[in-house]
Design an enzyme around this catalytic site. Structure first.
Site, PDB file in Angstrom:
ATOM      1  N   ASP A 177      -7.794   7.842  -4.037  1.00 27.32           N
ATOM      2  CA  ASP A 177      -6.583   6.801  -4.406  1.00 27.32           C
ATOM      3  C   ASP A 177      -7.460   5.458  -4.606  1.00 27.32           C
ATOM      4  O   ASP A 177      -8.630   5.065  -4.274  1.00 27.32           O
ATOM      5  CB  ASP A 177      -6.064   6.504  -3.185  1.00 27.32           C
ATOM      6  CG  ASP A 177      -6.530   6.236  -1.715  1.00 27.32           C
ATOM      7  OD1 ASP A 177      -7.762   6.642  -1.888  1.00 27.32           O
ATOM      8  OD2 ASP A 177      -6.262   5.604  -0.813  1.00 27.32           O
ATOM      9  N   GLU A 178      -6.710   4.546  -5.172  1.00 25.56           N
ATOM     10  CA  GLU A 178      -7.010   3.024  -5.178  1.00 25.56           C
ATOM     11  C   GLU A 178      -8.254   2.901  -5.993  1.00 25.56           C
ATOM     12  O   GLU A 178      -9.428   2.411  -5.138  1.00 25.56           O
ATOM     13  CB  GLU A 178      -6.876   2.433  -3.782  1.00 25.56           C
ATOM     14  CG  GLU A 178      -5.685   2.577  -3.352  1.00 25.56           C
ATOM     15  CD  GLU A 178      -5.379   1.952  -1.747  1.00 25.56           C
ATOM     16  OE1 GLU A 178      -4.452   1.688  -1.497  1.00 25.56           O
ATOM     17  OE2 GLU A 178      -6.610   1.863  -1.106  1.00 25.56           O
TER      18      GLU A 178
END
Length: 892
Positions: A570-571
């Site tokens: 993620d991210e």
């Protein structure tokens, strides 16, 4: 006013040519006086949590101040203070001091052009504006660091004594002496439109009453988690004092005792032990008796369940338990079912009661995946904490332990052959070159040996696996990549420098995660500019393969093959834009739509080739091309319900993926229990997440929560089911999450987990009758009322049952097991000259005092006079107290 902005060049370049410190202009004044870290008083104050309008171009900001007071005059400029602040300061008032964002949450305060020295006994204040918001006291980090000395001599580095945490002897909770009191609503609201209530004692009284706080009901109020079917009979069951005599039967009965040994140990710890002449306890393995599609509790059969939630899994965990005067009979479809049946037997034991009830139970789980996630990376938690957690997960029938073992702030698992991962990556100290340790982040201090530092050795991890196996729990390792990877990146760069200095260039490059020619400038969601490994170089994949193979070997050694590996994924916003390797890869491949998606697809294929399933958070998994992913993958759905997260979860369920519901508003245990500054927690998704909110969650009907909860500003929202679930699709399970940015100790980790984890277990194991059935395409808002009064009343009755069982039976058991659970503070009301108190958990003892006098027990409304009432709750063992709540009497 002076503008400041994060320096996005590598920290190593900032300190090139200096000893350890990047010194501001005018900093080197050799031999001049500097503050004393033992006597310097530093105070940090939140002045306004939503400073509007924000200076400059920021849409959201907050105003704080740092005040320095030295007992003796300080004339020199050769010093600075390093400290952690979750979001970057970007503008400072005045020119006496400057504040510079270094990396992540690390900041530096130093004398500015207007600095004329510190006057003895006089307070010197710097007021600063910071991006975003901070709202709870726990978000303001401890352990500020004083660094003094010029560029030509060794630096003196020490923690400022006034910024260290203390412990309240009554509550056991952290005290922040450096942080000024929160006494104004300007410190509590996120803006004029923020409708979040302050959960003070008076508000709590009404809230507890509304959710069904009541006098204690029968001690036999049910189990946690609830079984599918429970019948009570007249008469008593076996006596605890007489104990039990174990009898084993069924096919492969020799497997039974090892499979249930840990459950028998728990029974003995609660006073029901194996004794000659005890009541018969018959354990029967009978898979054939649970072979049909009508297994109790198996709400959806094979075609509607993901691979981890098949009817076969339900059958192996299903059981029938009967207690009567002639003894106890437990029949189960598998070893796990026998284990869970014995845990239900333990659940029937009530403190102070000598007899077990006469009952009959039929049971099996709602979901095959019933998980708890713990972040060890941001702040480390001990092996002993994890062992206690595993025992309690087993007690409440949770079966997946998701360990977040690496992130920007730490790498927490020993990997043979890559010693730097833990030698450098598991410690935070003051070495800005990061050859010995990582930067001090999250108020870690500088020792490198504090409670937030550390890692699991191979022996530790194998010990955890063995204990987890004994409690029928699968351990799921996660080492977040390609973002959230700063600890790994810095450790492998330290390895590179060490081997390069030894003349071993090829070995130095073997597991390097950095492309030094990549000039991309980016800032991660936690404000790092160097936390994303390069997905376009071969050494990255050699590193991933090495890590996975070593972890798989640990699992195999304990007879628990690694079946699921969580990539994280993620991210990664902003990375790789100017990477030569990525430009070359895109030119060669031609069809790469997302470099993060490319990485996940490639690692998922690597895992599949090793017989391991890939898992990741839903945002990263959403960047992949499903046709290039293995058919059997897991996604943790963490999209905010208030922002359409249900549609993201539905989309990935419709792909046939195993979606584990991990909704922040209801399953993230790093948020405060209630909206009060004294409660530990973050605030970006919700201001309040107590056990009732977890208990009230309906994971099979995500959009319905638009009728039940509010967003982070206390506002109602709409949930349009624009991507409805296809027939036969549903979640594979439910998982609670503890992220650890603000959780620095084992005690605080347990405070945040318990008792919420018991409510999580209730929803993961048992589907309540009051939960709304999902109907595709139905929309929800403040104007709909599908969850009607009858549903509310049914939920209230069910909560009273749960709360009574928790307060009277389970909290004392947690106490006995040494668990530092949260003691909820009482609600307070004064009316007609009488003091009323209430509490969510029947049986909890309460006490009060008037105007700071002596504490007195409270059992019923009592006449009071004075100016202020203070009340608190008492732990099951009578020793520990909740934080207190105050109420000023009218006219005072």
């Amino acid at each position: 006013m002076k503008w400041l902005w994060p320096d996005i060049t590598p920290v190593a370049k900032l300190v090139a040519g200096l000893s350890l410190l990047s010194l501001p202009a005018g900093f080197a004044c050799a031999g001049e006086q500097y503050p004393d870290s033992d006597t310097l008083k530093l105070s940090y104050a939140l002045e306004n949590s939503a400073a509007m309008p924000c200076p400059g171009k920021e849409k959201q900001c907050y105003l704080t101040s740092i005040t320095l007071t030295a007992p003796q005059a300080v004339s020199g400029k050769d010093w600075a203070i390093y400290y952690s602040q979750l979001s970057p300061a970007y503008q400072v008032e005045g020119d006496e001091f400057t504040v510079t964002h270094i990396n992540g949450d690390l900041h530096r305060l130093s004398p500015g052009p207007g600095y004329q020295g510190l006057i003895a006994g006089k307070s010197h204040q710097v007021r600063l504006y910071s991006k975003g918001s901070q709202i709870t006291r726990s978000e303001f980090m401890p352990n500020f660091v004083l660094v003094a000395g010029d560029a030509g001599s060794p630096l003196k580095v020490s923690e400022i004594g006034s910024t260290r945490l203390q412990t309240d002897p009554q509550t056991g909770l952290e005290i922040q002496p450096y942080l000024a009191p929160f006494s104004s609503m300007a410190q509590f609201k996120l803006g004029k439109s923020d409708n979040t209530p302050l959960a003070d004692g008076r508000w709590l009284y009404d809230y507890y009453a509304a959710i069904g706080a009541a006098a204690a009901t029968s001690i036999e109020s049910g189990l946690i988690p609830s079984p599918t079917k429970l019948e009570r009979f007249d008469g008593a069951g076996p006596s605890l004092a007489a104990g039990f005599k174990l009898e084993l039967a069924g096919a492969d009965s020799g497997r039974i005792k090892p499979a249930v040994a840990s459950a028998l140990t728990r029974l003995a710890s609660l006073g029901f032990a194996e004794k000659a002449g005890g009541a018969p306890l018959r354990l029967v393995l009978a898979a054939d008796e649970f072979a049909g599609d009508d297994v109790a509790g198996a709400s959806v059969m094979v075609e509607k369940q993901a691979a981890d939630n098949t009817a076969s899994a339900s059958r192996s965990e299903a059981y029938r338990l009967t207690l009567g005067a002639d003894g106890i009979t437990l029949v189960a479809g598998g070893e796990a079912g026998l284990f869970y049946g014995l845990q239900s037997l333990a659940g029937l034991i009530a403190p102070g009661e000598a007899q077990l009830p006469a009952v009959s139970i039929e049971d099996s789980p709602r979901y095959g995946f019933r998980g708890m996630h713990v972040d060890l990376a941001r702040n480390f938690h001990s092996l002993e904490f994890l062992e206690r957690l595993i025992v309690q997960m087993g007690a409440y029938k949770l079966n997946k332990l998701h360990l977040h073992l690496a992130d920007d702030e730490g790498w927490r698992l020993e990997i043979p052959g890559l010693a730097e991962l833990t030698e450098v990556g598991s410690r935070r100290c003051f070495d800005l070159d990061e050859n010995r340790c990582l930067l001090p982040q999250l108020g870690s201090g500088i020792s490198g040996e504090s409670q937030v530092d550390g890692y699991l050795s191979v022996a530790d991890y194998r010990r955890l696996l063995k204990l987890a196996k004994a409690h029928h729990i699968e351990v799921i390792p996660s080492l977040d990549m390609p973002g959230h990877s700063r600890a790994a990146i810095q450790a492998m760069e330290a390895r590179y420098r060490k081997l390069l200095a030894a003349g071993k260039e090829e070995a130095a490059k073997e597991f390097l995660l950095t492309e030094f020619d990549d000039s991309t400038r980016y800032s991660s969601i936690q404000y790092y500019h160097d936390n994303t490994l390069n997905v376009c170089i071969d050494s990255t994949y050699r590193f991933v393969a090495k890590v996975v193979d070593e972890i798989a070997a640990m699992h195999q050694s304990e007879g628990m093959p690694l079946r699921l590996y969580h990539i994280g994924a993620d991210e990664t916003a902003g990375a790789w834009v100017d990477s030569p390797a990525c430009k070359a890869l895109k030119a060669k491949q031609g069809d790469i739509h997302s470099l993060n998606g490319y990485f996940i697809e490639k690692v998922a294929a690597m895992l599949a080739g090793r017989g391991i399933r890939a898992a990741g958070w839903n945002d990263g998994m959403g960047e992949t091309r499903p046709e290039r992913m293995p058919a059997d993958v897991q996604s943790n759905a963490w999209g905010l319900l208030a922002e359409g997260g249900h549609n993201v979860a539905h989309r990935q369920m419709n792909l046939g993926w195993q979606v584990v519901i991990s909704t922040p508003e209801t399953t993230y245990f790093d948020f405060p229990y209630v909206s009060h500054p004294e409660e530990t927690g973050n605030h970006w998704a919700t201001r309040a997440l107590d056990s009732f909110k977890v208990f009230s969650f309906m994971p099979d009907n995500l959009p319905a929560h638009a009728e039940l909860i509010t967003d982070v500003r206390g506002k109602r929202f709409s949930a349009d089911d624009t991507e409805p679930l296809k027939p036969g699709k549903r979640a594979a399970g439910l998982q609670g999450q503890l992220w650890s940015e603000m959780v620095r100790s084992d005690d605080m980790a347990e405070y945040m987990i318990y008792p919420r984890m018991l409510a999580l277990a209730e929803r993961a194991w048992h589907r309540a009758d009051w939960e709304l059935e999902y109907q595709a395409g139905r929309n929800f808002s403040k104007d709909t009322a599908y969850f009607d009064k009858a549903s509310e009343q049914a939920r209230a009755r069910d909560w009273q049952r749960f709360a009574t069982a928790l307060g009277q039976r389970e909290l004392p058991k947690l106490e006995q097991a040494g668990i530092f659970y949260r003691i909820a503070p009482p609600g307070i009301k004064a009316e007609g000259g009488l003091l009323y108190l209430n509490h969510p958990y029947p049986g909890t003892k309460l006490e009060y005092r008037l105007d700071g006098g002596n504490w007195q027990p409270w059992t019923a409304p009592v006449a009071v006079t004075g100016k202020e009432i203070e009340a608190r709750a008492i732990a099951a063992d009578g020793k520990r107290r909740s934080r207190s709540e105050q109420l000023r009497l009218s006219g005072a």
